[in-house]
Write a protein that holds these residues in place. Sequence first.
Motif, PDB file in Angstrom:
ATOM      1  N   SER A 138      39.000  40.656  43.119  1.00 39.60           N
ATOM      2  CA  SER A 138      39.316  42.077  43.006  1.00 39.60           C
ATOM      3  C   SER A 138      39.082  42.541  41.572  1.00 39.60           C
ATOM      4  CB  SER A 138      40.766  42.359  43.410  1.00 39.60           C
ATOM      5  OG  SER A 138      41.100  43.701  43.105  1.00 39.60           O
ATOM      6  N   GLY A 162      45.747  43.922  46.517  1.00 33.63           N
ATOM      7  CA  GLY A 162      44.785  42.835  46.674  1.00 33.63           C
ATOM      8  C   GLY A 162      45.464  41.506  46.933  1.00 33.63           C
ATOM      9  N   ALA A 178      42.147  38.900  40.027  1.00 35.94           N
ATOM     10  CA  ALA A 178      42.290  40.351  40.037  1.00 35.94           C
ATOM     11  C   ALA A 178      42.411  40.895  38.621  1.00 35.94           C
ATOM     12  CB  ALA A 178      43.510  40.763  40.845  1.00 35.94           C
TER      13      ALA A 178
END
Length: 233
Positions: A138, A162, A178
């Motif tokens: 992400s 996410g 992420a």
Amino acid sequence: MAKQPPGSGRGMSTRLKTAEGRSTASQRWLTRQLNDPYVKAAKERGLRSRAAFKLLEMDEKLKLLKPGLRVVDLGAAPGGWTQVAVQVVGPKGQVVAIDILPMDPVPGATVLQGDFQDPEAEQRTIEAMRGRADVVLSDMAPNTTGHQATDHLRIMALAEIGLDFARRVLAPRGAFIAKVLQGGTTGEMLATLKRDFVTVRHVKPPASRKDSAELYVVATGFRGGVMTAPDPL
């Protein structure tokens, strides 16, 4: 391959040919883009964004991607991270990219348009993977407001969304990467990560601009938990 791109720190800087009709902030951004070695290297290598080098550098250091893995790229547009994932996992791997925005096809990847929070879009993603994911990526970020506290909350909200998705679809020992902001993950999210993953760390790859507050949380060794993805057929 993920080392400093060629031409960095060499030669003279490029100036805008015209600043007419552009704001001062726009002029600064365009000048930075014109002189950014990662932007130039991305164009030379056919990569859709300079952000691709961030994933390349993290992977070079941490060995997150391997041939044959199943990878999901959340909020994938324009597709730079998807391109890197396809390159590393190879033809025996599986890469699924999903974004609410339209995205041009990436050879070797399944590109889906939709909101991955929507149960139908999530199911389409699971079906395209043909099994549980080994890695969930992400690089999502909201439009910044310039207000540090607000921007931190907004990007952390995306990271948490996410993570929630990753916990449902990851295979045991899987990884989640992420984008967050300096200050790292919130206490609640960090507690969840440490509970569900063996190792959790924050990484700032060289391709991340020095004046940027962005970091990446990298969680590896998924312990399992609530997963709705079906086993491979």
